[in-house]
Design an enzyme around this catalytic site. Structure first.
Site, PDB file in Angstrom:
ATOM      1  N   SER A  63       0.809  -1.217   0.000  1.00 13.23           N
ATOM      2  CA  SER A  63       0.000   0.000   0.000  1.00 13.23           C
ATOM      3  C   SER A  63       0.844   1.269   0.000  1.00 13.23           C
ATOM      4  O   SER A  63       0.370   2.317  -0.381  1.00 13.23           O
ATOM      5  CB  SER A  63      -0.933   0.015   1.201  1.00 13.23           C
ATOM      6  N   ASN A 123      -6.978  -1.519   0.760  1.00 14.27           N
ATOM      7  CA  ASN A 123      -7.830  -2.402  -0.037  1.00 14.27           C
ATOM      8  C   ASN A 123      -8.571  -3.375   0.866  1.00 14.27           C
ATOM      9  O   ASN A 123      -9.709  -3.768   0.597  1.00 14.27           O
ATOM     10  CB  ASN A 123      -7.000  -3.195  -1.055  1.00 14.27           C
ATOM     11  N   ASP A 221      -3.197  11.703  -6.678  1.00 18.94           N
ATOM     12  CA  ASP A 221      -4.278  10.717  -6.732  1.00 18.94           C
ATOM     13  C   ASP A 221      -4.590  10.121  -5.366  1.00 18.94           C
ATOM     14  O   ASP A 221      -5.534   9.356  -5.213  1.00 18.94           O
ATOM     15  CB  ASP A 221      -3.949   9.605  -7.719  1.00 18.94           C
TER      16      ASP A 221
END
Length: 865
Positions: A63, A123, A221
């Protein structure tokens, strides 16, 4: 835990790692290959670099590293290069995927990392890049999966240490459900830590601002780390990893000589304190001139700055006040112990002497969050023998007399309304009287009187209603216990005690004015929680560095953020910040990180019986890599004598063990911590039964086959220095040499020259040592000075010229007597020191002389070139 790398290869982070697999097969949850030329190119470069040395660190999870394609050069420059040489990682964007890679994928095969870093991404939470929940696994499922990964790593790599990184939100601002889930997962991660092989480190917290938004360390992002992000991650993990050797340097062997500067020079950073608002951290660290100063930085930021400008001695005591942007520190003049209290306004670093009275000695009596601009201070301005209480305004510096000392008070206590309502006085028989008053205008009343045997009791604080006192007391029992005493009725309730050890520490809640936990220390410190909520905190803290002793150094005004310290016997102190609401512990720094390069010697508690049956709690430290037989032995005697030796890191002990000596520390009778019978068994036994205990301990070590009876040295400071002189004069056949640091040689001159502010305690010296006004001949019979002609062994004596406790004359009179008798003695006088050596250059000079002295007269000891 200290980790030693045989070869430091480095760090990790490969989102596409051992194979560039990233997508998934929905039926099997098994990762499916996805080609990515850029990721493969990076991975190939890592592999080539790894072939040049062992893979020291392995990264599991992705991550924090999904931005390889976009930001690979930044990652290499900001993370890989600063931390080492080779990088390795195994990617898995879900726990189950990573578990498959580790188990069935066998991607640990052939690797021999010494550190494995595991970080699981959002996630698993079901959090999208906008910070919203959309499904995902439960914290329990995630925790179970990570536990399975940890178990598998430990199975395949039993020698590796595992570092669990706290989960990091990947959106610029995560909403409340995401933050709640992150907290729950991090709590599960923290529970997996055992403090030895598995460590939890909340790196995620350091990426967040107070409102939960991610700091400017990610790309737009919200998914990938920026160059600043990799740089921050490198800093977070750097202190968890062993120090990187200098270019061309070889890793230290187990028996490598530890430089004296590493042990006795200034620490890199030490004594951290958290600000009342929980946003800043102060600590001590040397400046460019190697003088200890106070530094301040914002938690989570790298903006540390020096806020003091001491020119020579260095600052060793500091604290936050409750006044805005105001720090306090104490400083004396070249060791004279006449401390002044200074304030530092952080808006401009303006320093003010709050106690600017020549020759006075000041101490902080109380600070209170409800009276932020005031401080209660004890000072001997009116009479050098006694301390009155002054109320000082931290804004203006104005001081006014608050409470006058009647002549026998040695300690004061403020109540929850910031009023002096408690006093601890010395009585004519050497005991203690506790007094209280209803308010500032009321007369003092006696709460309790303790005789000489119970005089070591003390006040901890008032209860919230001001009607009772929390005390440590040994009345009607042998050991000091926690009691609660009602002031009106005189009734006492025993709250906590231990028949084998005195109360050695308390955690006191300044909001509720209750005792939340107590500590007892016989061989090692053990905490007992009295508050159920604090019991949960202690369980979390004790898991972080299992086997070490934990202590709380400071807490913010809400008691939600703490600074805690971990002390072990084979490492210097480590400091952490503890977030109480989240039960998360974040690493700050280590006192002396350079020590991680060396093998330190474990300290073993041993119980030795004295000739008359007392149990002497002692500590034996043996040199590493040497058979423990017939070794040269250094008996290190603690000062006080009303103090004690404790288990933990001790630079003198590690220095001696590293040089090849067995080291023995003995809590002889008269030491504190083991009950009043043991303490008062030392009354009037200086140079007698107290010294017999030391001889009995040496004989025990010889009988065990550990020590060579012809190669035993006695070494100590203050009372320990006196014991060294006693060893050289009363029992010269037992020791081969003696080292005395600021030790008294004549008890008569010692007691006649005590500092004026010890005057109220003079009777206690008469009870425990001897009455200087009535028993001069007795005291002379226990004084090494008058047996100087019996000295047969070499002596090394060191003294501070400004010592207010053991005056310079104490050393010089025995040096003169020994030289007159034609016996060998080396003498070091430090003109800018007091009772001990504060300046690093003086410490190093003394240690170099002592090292050469011991090697010469004990034989077998090593010396730093």
């Amino acid at each position: 835990m200290m980790i030693r790398l045989v070869q430091l290869a480095a760090f990790m982070l490969a989102a596409w790692a051992l194979s560039p697999l990233h997508a998934e097969d929905a039926k099997t949850t098994k990762p499916v290959a996805r080609a990515d030329a850029y990721a493969q190119g990076l991975h190939k470069a890592f592999l080539e670099r790894a072939k040049k040395g062992d893979v020291s660190i392995l990264f599991l999870g992705d991550s924090l590293t999904e931005g390889w394609e976009q930001n690979g050069q930044a990652m290499w420059k900001q993370l890989i290069e600063p931390l080492g040489a080779a990088a390795f990682g195994i990617s898995g964007d879900r726990v189950e995927h990573l578990l498959w890679r580790v188990t069935e994928g066998k991607q640990l095969a052939g690797l021999k990392p010494q550190v494995v870093v595991l970080q699981i991404g959002t996630n698993n939470l079901g959090a999208d890049r906008h910070g919203k929940l959309s499904g995902g696994s439960s914290p329990e499922e995630i925790g179970d999966g990570i536990a399975a990964i940890v178990a598998e790593v430990r199975k395949q790599l039993p020698e590796a240490r595992i570092v669990l990184l706290g989960i990091l939100p990947r959106a610029p601002k995560a909403d409340a459900p995401v933050r709640a889930k992150i907290k729950a997962v991090n709590e599960r991660l923290a529970k997996l830590a055992d403090g030895k092989q598995v460590k939890f480190l909340d790196a995620g917290e350091k990426f967040l601002d107070g409102d939960g938004s991610i700091r400017e360390v990610v790309l737009p992002d919200g998914l990938h780390l920026s160059a600043k992000g990799y740089e921050l991650l490198a800093r977070i993990l750097k202190d968890e990893l062993p120090a990187k050797p200098a270019a061309g340097a070889k890793p230290q062997a187990a028996g490598a000589l530890i430089p004296r500067a590493v042990l006795f020079g200034n620490p890199v950073k030490t004594s951290p304190q958290i600000s009342p608002d929980g946003k800043r951290l102060s600590y001590l660290a040397p400046d460019k001139n190697d003088v200890l100063q106070v530094w301040v930085r914002t938690l989570g930021k790298d903006d540390a700055k020096i806020v003091t400008a001491d020119k020579k001695r260095g600052i060793r005591q500091h604290a936050w006040s409750y006044a805005p942007d105001t720090l306090l520190y104490m400083q004396d003049h070249e060791g004279d112990e006449n401390f002044h209290i200074y304030s530092v306004n952080l808006n401009g670093n303006v320093v003010r002497d709050l106690t600017p009275f020549q020759g006075e000695r000041a101490g902080i009596t109380a600070l209170d969050r409800n009276f932020p601009n005031e401080m209660l201070v004890s000072m001997n301005v009116r009479d050098r023998r006694i301390n009155d209480v002054y109320r000082i305004n931290l804004t203006t510096g104005a001081a006014e007399l608050d409470t006058e000392n009647p002549g026998d008070v040695v300690g004061w206590e403020a109540d929850p309304k910031f009023r002096i309502r408690g006093a601890q006085a010395s009585t004519p028989d050497g005991g203690t009287e506790l007094r209280w008053r209803a308010d500032e205008k009321s007369k003092w009343q006696t709460a309790v009187k303790w005789g000489p045997d119970d005089a070591d009791g003390r006040v901890i604080g008032f209860t919230a209603d001001g009607k009772s006192l929390w005390l440590t007391s040994s009345e009607k029992r042998d050991t000091l216990s926690l009691v609660k005493r009602d002031l009106d009725s005189g009734k006492e309730e025993v709250i906590a005690g231990d028949p084998g050890a005195d109360l050695s520490g308390v955690i006191f809640n300044p909001l509720t004015h209750t005792v939340e936990a107590v500590a007892f220390n016989r061989e090692r410190t053990k905490w007992k929680a009295l508050d159920p909520e604090l019991a949960k905190d202690l369980k979390v803290l004790e898991r972080i560095n299992e086997g070490d002793e934990v202590s709380i150094l400071s807490r913010d005004s809400t008691l939600e953020r703490w600074v805690v310290a971990y002390t072990g016997d084979t490492q210097s102190t480590k400091y952490y910040v503890y977030s109480r609401p989240h039960k998360i512990v974040s690493y700050l720094f280590t006192d002396r990180p350079e020590l991680n390069k060396y093998k330190l010697a474990p300290m073993k508690p041993v119980v030795i019986k004295s000739r008359d049956g007392l149990e002497l709690i002692s500590y034996l430290t043996l040199p590493e890599g040497v058979e423990p037989k017939n070794l040269p032995l250094v008996l290190v005697v603690h000062g006080g004598p009303w103090a004690r030796d404790v288990w933990g890191y001790h630079p003198t002990v590690q220095w001696l063990a590293n040089r090849g000596y067995a080291v023995l520390q003995v809590n002889y009778r008269g030491s504190t911590g083991f009950g009043k019978k043991f303490l008062h068994a030392g009354n009037r036994e200086w140079a007698a039964k107290m010294h017999d205990d030391l001889i009995d301990a040496v004989n025990w070590t010889v009988k065990q086959g550990i020590a060579d009876p012809k190669r035993v040295a006695i070494y100590g400071g203050s009372y320990g220095g006196y014991a060294a002189l006693v060893g050289a004069t009363f029992t010269p056949d037992v020791f081969a040499c003696a080292v005395d640091i600021v030790g008294p040689s004549n008890l008569v001159t010692l007691l006649k020259s005590i500092p004026p502010y010890w005057e109220p305690l003079k009777k206690r010296f008469a009870v425990r040592v001897g009455d200087v006004d009535k028993e001069e001949d007795f005291l002379k019979s226990r004084s090494p000075l008058f047996k100087a002609n019996q000295i047969k062994i070499p002596l090394l004596i060191a003294q501070g010229a400004n010592d207010p406790r053991v005056k310079q004359a104490e050393s010089e009179q025995i040096v003169e007597a020994v030289r007159k008798a034609g016996k060998p003695v080396e003498y070091l006088l430090f003109s800018d020191e007091g009772h001990g050596f504060a300046r690093p250059e003086n410490r190093l000079k003394f240690q170099a002389a002592a090292e050469a002295f011991l090697a010469k007269h004990l034989g077998g000891g090593r010396v730093e070139p």
